[in-house]
Write an enzyme that holds these catalytic residues in place. Structure first.
Site, short mmCIF file in Angstrom:
data_model
loop_
_atom_site.label_atom_id
_atom_site.label_comp_id
_atom_site.label_asym_id
_atom_site.label_seq_id
_atom_site.Cartn_x
_atom_site.Cartn_y
_atom_site.Cartn_z
N ARG A 157 0.82 -1.23 0.00
CA ARG A 157 0.00 0.00 0.00
C ARG A 157 0.85 1.27 0.00
NH1 ARG A 157 -2.77 -3.86 -0.69
NH2 ARG A 157 -4.67 -4.41 0.44
N SER B 219 -10.65 0.63 3.72
CA SER B 219 -9.86 0.42 4.94
C SER B 219 -9.25 1.75 5.38
CB SER B 219 -8.71 -0.56 4.67
OG SER B 219 -9.22 -1.75 4.15
N GLU C 30 -4.27 4.55 6.31
CA GLU C 30 -4.08 4.34 4.87
C GLU C 30 -4.70 5.50 4.08
OE1 GLU C 30 -4.81 0.31 3.24
OE2 GLU C 30 -6.09 1.30 1.78
P1 FAD Z 1 -8.40 9.70 -4.65
O1 FAD Z 1 -9.11 9.38 -3.38
O2 FAD Z 1 -9.00 10.71 -5.55
O3 FAD Z 1 -6.91 10.12 -4.29
C1 FAD Z 1 -6.15 9.38 -3.38
C2 FAD Z 1 -4.77 10.05 -3.24
O4 FAD Z 1 -4.06 9.94 -4.48
C3 FAD Z 1 -4.86 11.55 -2.95
O5 FAD Z 1 -3.77 11.88 -2.12
C4 FAD Z 1 -4.72 12.19 -4.32
O6 FAD Z 1 -4.18 13.49 -4.27
C5 FAD Z 1 -3.79 11.24 -5.03
N1 FAD Z 1 -4.05 11.14 -6.47
C6 FAD Z 1 -5.18 10.68 -7.06
N2 FAD Z 1 -5.02 10.68 -8.40
C7 FAD Z 1 -3.78 11.15 -8.65
C8 FAD Z 1 -3.04 11.39 -9.85
N3 FAD Z 1 -3.54 11.17 -11.06
N4 FAD Z 1 -1.77 11.88 -9.72
C9 FAD Z 1 -1.23 12.13 -8.50
N5 FAD Z 1 -1.90 11.93 -7.35
C10 FAD Z 1 -3.15 11.44 -7.42
N6 FAD Z 1 -7.84 0.24 -1.98
C11 FAD Z 1 -7.09 -0.87 -2.17
O7 FAD Z 1 -5.86 -0.79 -2.35
N7 FAD Z 1 -7.66 -2.12 -2.18
C12 FAD Z 1 -8.99 -2.29 -2.00
O8 FAD Z 1 -9.46 -3.42 -2.04
C13 FAD Z 1 -9.80 -1.14 -1.77
N8 FAD Z 1 -11.13 -1.27 -1.55
C14 FAD Z 1 -11.88 -0.17 -1.31
C15 FAD Z 1 -13.25 -0.34 -1.05
C16 FAD Z 1 -14.06 0.76 -0.81
C17 FAD Z 1 -15.53 0.56 -0.56
C18 FAD Z 1 -13.49 2.07 -0.85
C19 FAD Z 1 -14.36 3.27 -0.65
C20 FAD Z 1 -12.14 2.23 -1.09
C21 FAD Z 1 -11.31 1.12 -1.30
N9 FAD Z 1 -9.92 1.24 -1.52
C22 FAD Z 1 -9.17 0.13 -1.77
C23 FAD Z 1 -9.28 2.57 -1.50
C24 FAD Z 1 -9.35 3.32 -2.86
O9 FAD Z 1 -10.42 2.89 -3.63
C25 FAD Z 1 -8.08 3.17 -3.69
O10 FAD Z 1 -6.96 3.59 -2.96
C26 FAD Z 1 -8.13 3.95 -5.00
O11 FAD Z 1 -7.00 3.66 -5.79
C27 FAD Z 1 -8.24 5.46 -4.82
O12 FAD Z 1 -8.49 6.03 -6.09
P2 FAD Z 1 -9.14 7.46 -6.26
O13 FAD Z 1 -9.07 7.80 -7.71
O14 FAD Z 1 -10.48 7.49 -5.63
O15 FAD Z 1 -8.12 8.34 -5.44
P1 NAP Z 2 -10.48 -10.44 4.86
O1 NAP Z 2 -10.50 -11.37 3.70
O2 NAP Z 2 -11.55 -10.52 5.91
O3 NAP Z 2 -9.06 -10.54 5.57
C1 NAP Z 2 -8.72 -9.69 6.67
C2 NAP Z 2 -7.28 -9.28 6.52
O4 NAP Z 2 -6.45 -10.41 6.61
C3 NAP Z 2 -7.05 -8.62 5.19
O5 NAP Z 2 -6.83 -7.27 5.42
C4 NAP Z 2 -5.89 -9.36 4.57
O6 NAP Z 2 -4.75 -8.56 4.34
C5 NAP Z 2 -5.52 -10.45 5.55
N1 NAP Z 2 -5.59 -11.75 4.84
C6 NAP Z 2 -6.65 -12.56 4.70
N2 NAP Z 2 -6.32 -13.70 4.06
C7 NAP Z 2 -5.01 -13.58 3.74
C8 NAP Z 2 -4.08 -14.41 3.07
N3 NAP Z 2 -4.43 -15.60 2.59
N4 NAP Z 2 -2.82 -13.97 2.93
C9 NAP Z 2 -2.45 -12.78 3.41
N5 NAP Z 2 -3.27 -11.95 4.05
C10 NAP Z 2 -4.54 -12.33 4.24
O7 NAP Z 2 -10.43 -8.92 4.32
P2 NAP Z 2 -11.56 -8.02 3.68
O8 NAP Z 2 -11.73 -6.83 4.52
O9 NAP Z 2 -12.77 -8.82 3.32
O10 NAP Z 2 -10.83 -7.56 2.34
C11 NAP Z 2 -10.58 -8.47 1.31
C12 NAP Z 2 -9.46 -7.94 0.43
O11 NAP Z 2 -9.84 -6.67 -0.12
C13 NAP Z 2 -8.17 -7.69 1.19
O12 NAP Z 2 -7.08 -8.03 0.36
C14 NAP Z 2 -8.18 -6.22 1.48
O13 NAP Z 2 -6.86 -5.66 1.50
C15 NAP Z 2 -8.94 -5.66 0.28
N6 NAP Z 2 -9.67 -4.45 0.68
C16 NAP Z 2 -8.93 -3.30 0.79
C17 NAP Z 2 -9.57 -2.12 1.15
C18 NAP Z 2 -8.79 -0.84 1.21
O14 NAP Z 2 -9.39 0.21 1.29
N7 NAP Z 2 -7.49 -0.89 1.15
C19 NAP Z 2 -10.92 -2.11 1.40
C20 NAP Z 2 -11.62 -3.30 1.32
C21 NAP Z 2 -10.98 -4.48 0.95
P3 NAP Z 2 -4.51 -7.67 3.01
O15 NAP Z 2 -5.35 -6.47 3.24
O16 NAP Z 2 -3.07 -7.39 3.08
O17 NAP Z 2 -4.91 -8.45 1.80
#
Ligand code: FAD
Ligand code: NAP
Length: 339
Positions: free
Chosen positions: A165, A239, A335
């Site tokens: 991340r 998250s 995050e």
């Molecule tokens: P924004 O929120 O618009 O921006 C995020 C940051 O990046 C800000 O600091 C912004 O200034 C910067 N930025 C955006 N675009 C640019 C650009 N073109 N150039 C330079 N800087 C920029 N993330 C995960 O990694 N895994 C997941 O599974 C995941 N699940 C999610 C589920 C939900 C329901 C939600 C709401 C979010 C989730 N996220 C997840 C977080 C998010 O969706 C991601 O991080 C996504 O990539 C953000 O994209 P955005 O365009 O909305 O960014």
């Molecule tokens: P989940 O499956 O309930 O698991 C809980 C946590 O345990 C996750 O955060 C995941 O880490 C870790 N995990 C589970 N199984 C794993 C494995 N086999 N190996 C390594 N790590 C493991 O999580 P969830 O909330 O439903 O999300 C599912 C996936 O979507 C995850 O990968 C999560 O990162 C992603 N997600 C991300 C965001 C975001 O905003 N960043 C939001 C929603 C969902 P990791 O997070 O490192 O995978």
């Protein structure tokens, strides 16, 4: 002609649904437009925030500068052969629409990243990841415009310092570059990863006999839809905290006291703990404080039920950090990007 608007309400442009105003706002659809904008006096001197889909940020106050919304479109095929395809994708393309384009064309590699909100330009920022796949596996090049010089530059994959991340765009190069295009190399040969979490059991539930990209993508969509709040219904940014990666000595102490604690080995010396579990153990899961709180199905997700301020949600995150520190002696890291 640039349509710079003053005192702009950002409520519809962030998935937390927080009402905050920016001093100025302008969108752009190509790099020439962006470069012209960056040269204008009233843009050059202002603090800048680059906005994609607004799904990974929290406004805790009004933004006293200019919000530049990146709307660069297009998915372009650069080259392909029987085994792989190279694509150049505009930063303003919606991430899930790009994933669906790849799924429908059988370009393999990002099906596990289905239904992540936001735009392509933000994907390298925090090296988006889910279900055992990270976007760094398929990014070859990131094109960007440097804010101070207006020059176009590019970063090869190994120059982005992709980590869990994280990347240079979220650390050493934060607020210095506007990502304009991301280049991806995807495979034309299937190489599925269904070992993670509930994917295999969801595929079984769906009665899938032969693995294929559409069903894997659909399985991920089903799991996500059942667990995560839809930002169109309940404000959130996914998250709120990262899963902490800690030394094995710390993990041993925790697993002695809590044998059920989920622990994932990262390397010989470190393991990843589930931040959601730590927060749940501190009693926060499902907690509602007037119109905001902690999601009932996933304690990692903070939610705005409507009308909460960013400051209230930030203060809640502070209380959560403090209680996890007190109970487990672990410092969680946010995050979500705070403004
Ligand atoms: P924004 O929120 O618009 O921006 C995020 C940051 O990046 C800000 O600091 C912004 O200034 C910067 N930025 C955006 N675009 C640019 C650009 N073109 N150039 C330079 N800087 C920029 N993330 C995960 O990694 N895994 C997941 O599974 C995941 N699940 C999610 C589920 C939900 C329901 C939600 C709401 C979010 C989730 N996220 C997840 C977080 C998010 O969706 C991601 O991080 C996504 O990539 C953000 O994209 P955005 O365009 O909305 O960014
Ligand atoms: P989940 O499956 O309930 O698991 C809980 C946590 O345990 C996750 O955060 C995941 O880490 C870790 N995990 C589970 N199984 C794993 C494995 N086999 N190996 C390594 N790590 C493991 O999580 P969830 O909330 O439903 O999300 C599912 C996936 O979507 C995850 O990968 C999560 O990162 C992603 N997600 C991300 C965001 C975001 O905003 N960043 C939001 C929603 C969902 P990791 O997070 O490192 O995978």
């Amino acid at each position: 002609m640039h349509n710079i608007q003053a005192n702009y309400n950002l409520k519809e442009l962030n998935t937390f649904g927080i009402e905050a105003f920016s001093k100025y706002f302008c969108s752009f659809e190509n790099t020439d437009e962006l470069k012209e904008l960056l040269q204008l006096n009233n843009v050059r001197n202002e603090e800048k925030l680059i906005l994609g889909g607004g799904s990974n940020l929290l406004f805790t106050k009004d933004f006293e500068g200019i919000v530049l919304k990146n709307d660069i479109p297009n998915i372009e095929i650069i080259s392909e052969d029987n085994n792989e395809i190279n694509l150049k994708v505009g930063a303003g393309v919606n991430w899930h629409e790009f994933v669906m384009y790849c799924v429908n064309n059988k370009y393999y590699g990002i099906e596990n990243l289905s239904l992540i909100p936001g735009n392509v330009g933000a994907a390298p920022m925090q090296n988006i990841g889910a279900y055992g796949v990270e976007v760094k596996n398929v990014i070859t090049l990131v094109e960007a415009v440097e804010i101070t010089t207006g020059e176009t530059t590019s970063f090869k994959n190994n120059e982005c310092n992709f980590d869990y991340r994280s990347s240079i765009f979220k650390t050493t190069h934060k607020n210095q570059f506007i990502i304009s295009y991301v280049h991806f190399k995807l495979s034309k040969q299937p190489n599925f990863n269904i070992s993670y979490g509930a994917i295999a059991s969801e595929l079984e539930k769906m009665n899938v006999k032969e693995l294929n990209i559409k069903d894997i993508s659909q399985a991920v969509i089903n799991i996500r839809s059942s667990k995560l709040p839809n930002p169109k219904e309940i404000g959130n940014a996914g998250s709120f905290f990262k899963n902490p990666v800690v030394k094995n000595e710390i993990v041993e102490v925790i697993s002695k006291e809590f044998p059920e604690a989920p622990i994932y080995k990262v390397n010989d010396n470190e393991s990843k703990l589930a931040a959601g579990w730590l927060i749940e153990q501190c009693g926060w899961k499902g907690k509602k404080i007037s119109n905001y709180g902690v999601h009932a199905k996933q304690a990692l997700v903070l939610v705005n039920y409507g009308g909460a301020t960013g400051k209230e949600i930030y203060d809640l995150s502070e209380s959560i950090l403090e209680s996890v520190k007190e109970k487990f002696n672990i410092e969680l890291e946010r995050e979500v990007n705070i403004y």
